[in-house]
Design an enzyme around this catalytic site. Structure first.
Site, PDB file in Angstrom:
ATOM      1  N   GLU A 147       4.890  31.600  45.857  1.00  0.00           N
ATOM      2  CA  GLU A 147       4.303  30.750  45.182  1.00  0.00           C
ATOM      3  C   GLU A 147       5.193  29.912  44.376  1.00  0.00           C
ATOM      4  O   GLU A 147       5.795  30.279  43.423  1.00  0.00           O
ATOM      5  CB  GLU A 147       2.846  31.044  44.145  1.00  0.00           C
ATOM      6  N   GLU A 241      -8.293  27.376  41.825  1.00  0.00           N
ATOM      7  CA  GLU A 241      -7.710  28.114  40.667  1.00  0.00           C
ATOM      8  C   GLU A 241      -8.103  27.274  39.301  1.00  0.00           C
ATOM      9  O   GLU A 241      -7.714  26.007  39.399  1.00  0.00           O
ATOM     10  CB  GLU A 241      -6.152  28.268  40.868  1.00  0.00           C
TER      11      GLU A 241
HETATM   12 MN    MN Z   1      -1.325  28.993  41.583  1.00  0.00          MN
END
Ligand code: MN
Length: 289
Positions: A147, A241
């Site tokens: 990520e 998120e």
């Molecule tokens: Mn994230």
């Protein structure tokens, strides 16, 4: 057809038996396909029992985490590097036990504001460690995501271009790039070019508002973002998120600098976000035809 997911911190701040049950029930009730657990504090509930709950609800599961200052594959200290690799391997095992096929996040280093740039030796340690981790993951049927995070959370991967170079250097089929709109908004000049650049090596997406609160309430150009995903034929998971001090996992919330109440009702937030994501996806697909 993309699977749409939600991060468990919208529902609960820990992974106790009761919290896992609550996360599964609410994710399913809100209409999502994927439940993402943070393994930042490990996984407290019984993994087998949790896997059965997740499967019975018809959900997919994904896991994510960052490493820790004393267990960090980007370190120059071989002992710290080894502990970092152990943490990644332990997380692969938990992911597999939960029935998951994706472990992602800052698997390359500790979360937090670094005090200096990444060193060449630190980078070499990441590549060597993640090659090993990728082989372990492959044997467990798990794919690893890198990520891309903003500069205040990591000195390793701040842009899609850096992530691609690292994926190339690791050279494993089961390692992919994971982009997160919140971080892209800070580090990339736009959304289209990084998504085009990553192309079929994009394996997971995090969707969030620029303040990580209610989707659509900020200034992110989600039309551009979803159009770019549709244009590259992206078919992977898209997970919402969002963080608020209303739901706290102390270690992760502090590392992510979650200091404010951006929402109180996670269920309302989740339903709203799912409707927005479905709308943007549908509009982008229509736009393409
Ligand atoms: Mn994230």
């Amino acid at each position: 057809m993309n699977s749409l997911g939600i991060h468990s911190l919208v529902w609960a701040g820990d992974t106790s038996r009761d919290s896992v049950r609550r996360c599964v029930e609410l994710t399913s009730k809100a209409g999502y396909d994927i439940l993402e657990f943070s393994l930042h504090d490990g996984f407290e509930a019984d993994a087998g029992e949790s896997a059965a709950l997740i499967e019975a609800a018809g959900l997919q599961v994904a896991c994510s985490r960052g490493l820790a200052p004393d267990a960090d594959v980007s370190s120059e200290d071989p002992k710290v590097v080894q502990r970092g690799l152990d943490l990644v391997v332990e997380s692969i095992d938990i992911t597999k036990a939960l029935g998951g096929k994706i472990l992602t996040g800052a698997l390359y280093g500790a979360f937090g504001k670094a005090s200096a740039p990444l060193s060449a030796r630190g980078r070499a340690n990441i590549v060597a460690s993640l090659k090993e981790a990728a082989a372990e993951a492959d044997a467990s049927g798990v794919r690893l995501g890198l990520e891309v995070c903003n500069r205040y959370e990591t000195n390793v991967l701040n842009t899609a271009a850096q992530a691609l170079r690292m994926v190339d250097d690791i050279g494993a089929e089961n390692v992919f790039v994971h982009l997160d709109v919140y971080h892209m908004n800070i580090e990339e000049v736009d959304f289209t070019r990084p998504i085009q650049l990553v192309g079929d090596r994009l394996g997971y997406m995090h969707i969030g508002e620029n303040d990580r609160g209610y989707l659509g309430s900020g200034h992110i150009d989600f039309s551009e973002l979803f159009r770019s995903l549709v244009d590259i034929g992206y078919e992977g998971g898209i997970t919402f998120e969002s963080f608020s001090s209303a739901v706290v996992m102390e270690s992760l919330s502090n590392d992510l600098a979650i200091w404010r109440d951006l929402w109180h009702d996670g269920y309302d937030l989740a339903q709203h976000a799912l409707a927005m994501m479905k709308g943007w996806l549908a509009a982008s697909q229509l736009n393409q035809s």
